[in-house]
Write a protein that holds these residues in place. Structure first.
Motif, PDB file in Angstrom:
ATOM      1  N   CYS A 110       1.000  -1.622  -0.063  1.00  0.00           N
ATOM      2  CA  CYS A 110       0.350   0.446  -0.048  1.00  0.00           C
ATOM      3  C   CYS A 110       1.038   0.886  -0.151  1.00  0.00           C
ATOM      4  O   CYS A 110       0.762   2.155  -1.081  1.00  0.00           O
ATOM      5  CB  CYS A 110      -1.016   0.262   1.670  1.00  0.00           C
ATOM      6  SG  CYS A 110      -2.237  -1.427   1.095  1.00  0.00           S
ATOM      7  N   LEU A 111       2.043   1.335   0.943  1.00  0.00           N
ATOM      8  CA  LEU A 111       2.813   2.745   0.849  1.00  0.00           C
ATOM      9  C   LEU A 111       3.200   2.647  -0.712  1.00  0.00           C
ATOM     10  O   LEU A 111       4.211   4.174  -0.696  1.00  0.00           O
ATOM     11  CB  LEU A 111       3.893   2.141   2.073  1.00  0.00           C
ATOM     12  CG  LEU A 111       3.282   2.788   3.120  1.00  0.00           C
ATOM     13  CD1 LEU A 111       4.357   2.038   3.905  1.00  0.00           C
ATOM     14  CD2 LEU A 111       2.695   3.990   3.685  1.00  0.00           C
ATOM     15  N   LEU A 112       3.806   1.420  -1.259  1.00  0.00           N
ATOM     16  CA  LEU A 112       4.388   1.918  -2.930  1.00  0.00           C
ATOM     17  C   LEU A 112       3.614   2.240  -3.288  1.00  0.00           C
ATOM     18  O   LEU A 112       4.124   3.230  -4.036  1.00  0.00           O
ATOM     19  CB  LEU A 112       5.017   0.409  -3.208  1.00  0.00           C
ATOM     20  CG  LEU A 112       5.823   0.008  -4.177  1.00  0.00           C
ATOM     21  CD1 LEU A 112       7.617   0.924  -3.933  1.00  0.00           C
ATOM     22  CD2 LEU A 112       6.203  -1.152  -4.869  1.00  0.00           C
ATOM     23  N   ALA A 113       2.226   1.546  -3.069  1.00  0.00           N
ATOM     24  CA  ALA A 113       1.524   2.189  -4.378  1.00  0.00           C
ATOM     25  C   ALA A 113       1.240   2.974  -4.155  1.00  0.00           C
ATOM     26  O   ALA A 113       0.859   4.321  -5.112  1.00  0.00           O
ATOM     27  CB  ALA A 113       0.107   1.471  -4.325  1.00  0.00           C
ATOM     28  N   ILE A 114       1.252   4.002  -3.118  1.00  0.00           N
ATOM     29  CA  ILE A 114       0.812   5.279  -2.730  1.00  0.00           C
ATOM     30  C   ILE A 114       1.977   6.961  -3.017  1.00  0.00           C
ATOM     31  O   ILE A 114       1.560   7.003  -3.335  1.00  0.00           O
ATOM     32  CB  ILE A 114       0.212   5.265  -0.808  1.00  0.00           C
ATOM     33  CG1 ILE A 114      -1.042   5.205  -1.082  1.00  0.00           C
ATOM     34  CG2 ILE A 114       0.239   7.328  -1.188  1.00  0.00           C
ATOM     35  CD1 ILE A 114      -1.793   4.926   0.656  1.00  0.00           C
ATOM     36  N   GLY A 115       2.893   5.817  -2.446  1.00  0.00           N
ATOM     37  CA  GLY A 115       3.826   6.809  -2.556  1.00  0.00           C
ATOM     38  C   GLY A 115       5.270   6.712  -3.930  1.00  0.00           C
ATOM     39  O   GLY A 115       5.606   7.731  -4.230  1.00  0.00           O
ATOM     40  N   HIS A 116       5.260   6.327  -5.037  1.00  0.00           N
ATOM     41  CA  HIS A 116       6.099   5.786  -5.833  1.00  0.00           C
ATOM     42  C   HIS A 116       5.388   6.494  -7.280  1.00  0.00           C
ATOM     43  O   HIS A 116       4.018   6.288  -7.395  1.00  0.00           O
ATOM     44  CB  HIS A 116       5.990   4.334  -6.533  1.00  0.00           C
ATOM     45  CG  HIS A 116       6.944   3.900  -7.015  1.00  0.00           C
ATOM     46  ND1 HIS A 116       8.412   4.346  -7.370  1.00  0.00           N
ATOM     47  CD2 HIS A 116       6.965   3.644  -8.541  1.00  0.00           C
ATOM     48  CE1 HIS A 116       9.157   3.993  -8.459  1.00  0.00           C
ATOM     49  NE2 HIS A 116       7.863   3.616  -9.212  1.00  0.00           N
ATOM     50  N   ARG A 117       5.724   7.361  -7.728  1.00  0.00           N
ATOM     51  CA  ARG A 117       6.035   8.174  -9.066  1.00  0.00           C
ATOM     52  C   ARG A 117       6.682   7.873  -9.987  1.00  0.00           C
ATOM     53  O   ARG A 117       7.878   7.442  -9.318  1.00  0.00           O
ATOM     54  CB  ARG A 117       5.974   9.777  -8.633  1.00  0.00           C
ATOM     55  CG  ARG A 117       5.040   9.838  -7.841  1.00  0.00           C
ATOM     56  CD  ARG A 117       3.388  10.192  -7.806  1.00  0.00           C
ATOM     57  NE  ARG A 117       2.392  10.206  -7.024  1.00  0.00           N
ATOM     58  CZ  ARG A 117       1.357   9.354  -6.447  1.00  0.00           C
ATOM     59  NH1 ARG A 117       1.353   8.120  -6.888  1.00  0.00           N
ATOM     60  NH2 ARG A 117       0.460  10.127  -5.228  1.00  0.00           N
TER      61      ARG A 117
END
Length: 65
Positions: free
Chosen positions: A30-37
């Motif tokens: 979840c953190l990767l999906a939210i924070g990765h651009r």
């Protein structure tokens, strides 16, 4: 009969380990999906054919050795 008890205890400990690691894995995804651009620059793909052939040949040679 004694062996079944040991196997059941081993399964229970593996099951507990799964449920301990599951929240960490879900939160990491979840953190990767939210924070990765991802910024992608489109450019023409150039393949290094001599390098690709050399790589394939060396991998095949190592596997057959």
């Amino acid at each position: 009969m004694i062996r079944w008890g040991k196997e059941r205890e081993r399964w229970k400990s593996k099951n507990k380990l799964f449920f301990v690691n599951l929240p960490f894995g879900v939160s990491a995804v979840c953190l990767l999906a939210i924070g990765h651009r991802e910024n992608r620059i489109k450019h023409k793909l150039i393949i290094d054919w001599p390098g690709a052939i050399t790589l394939c040949g060396s991998v095949i040679a190592i596997l057959l050795a």
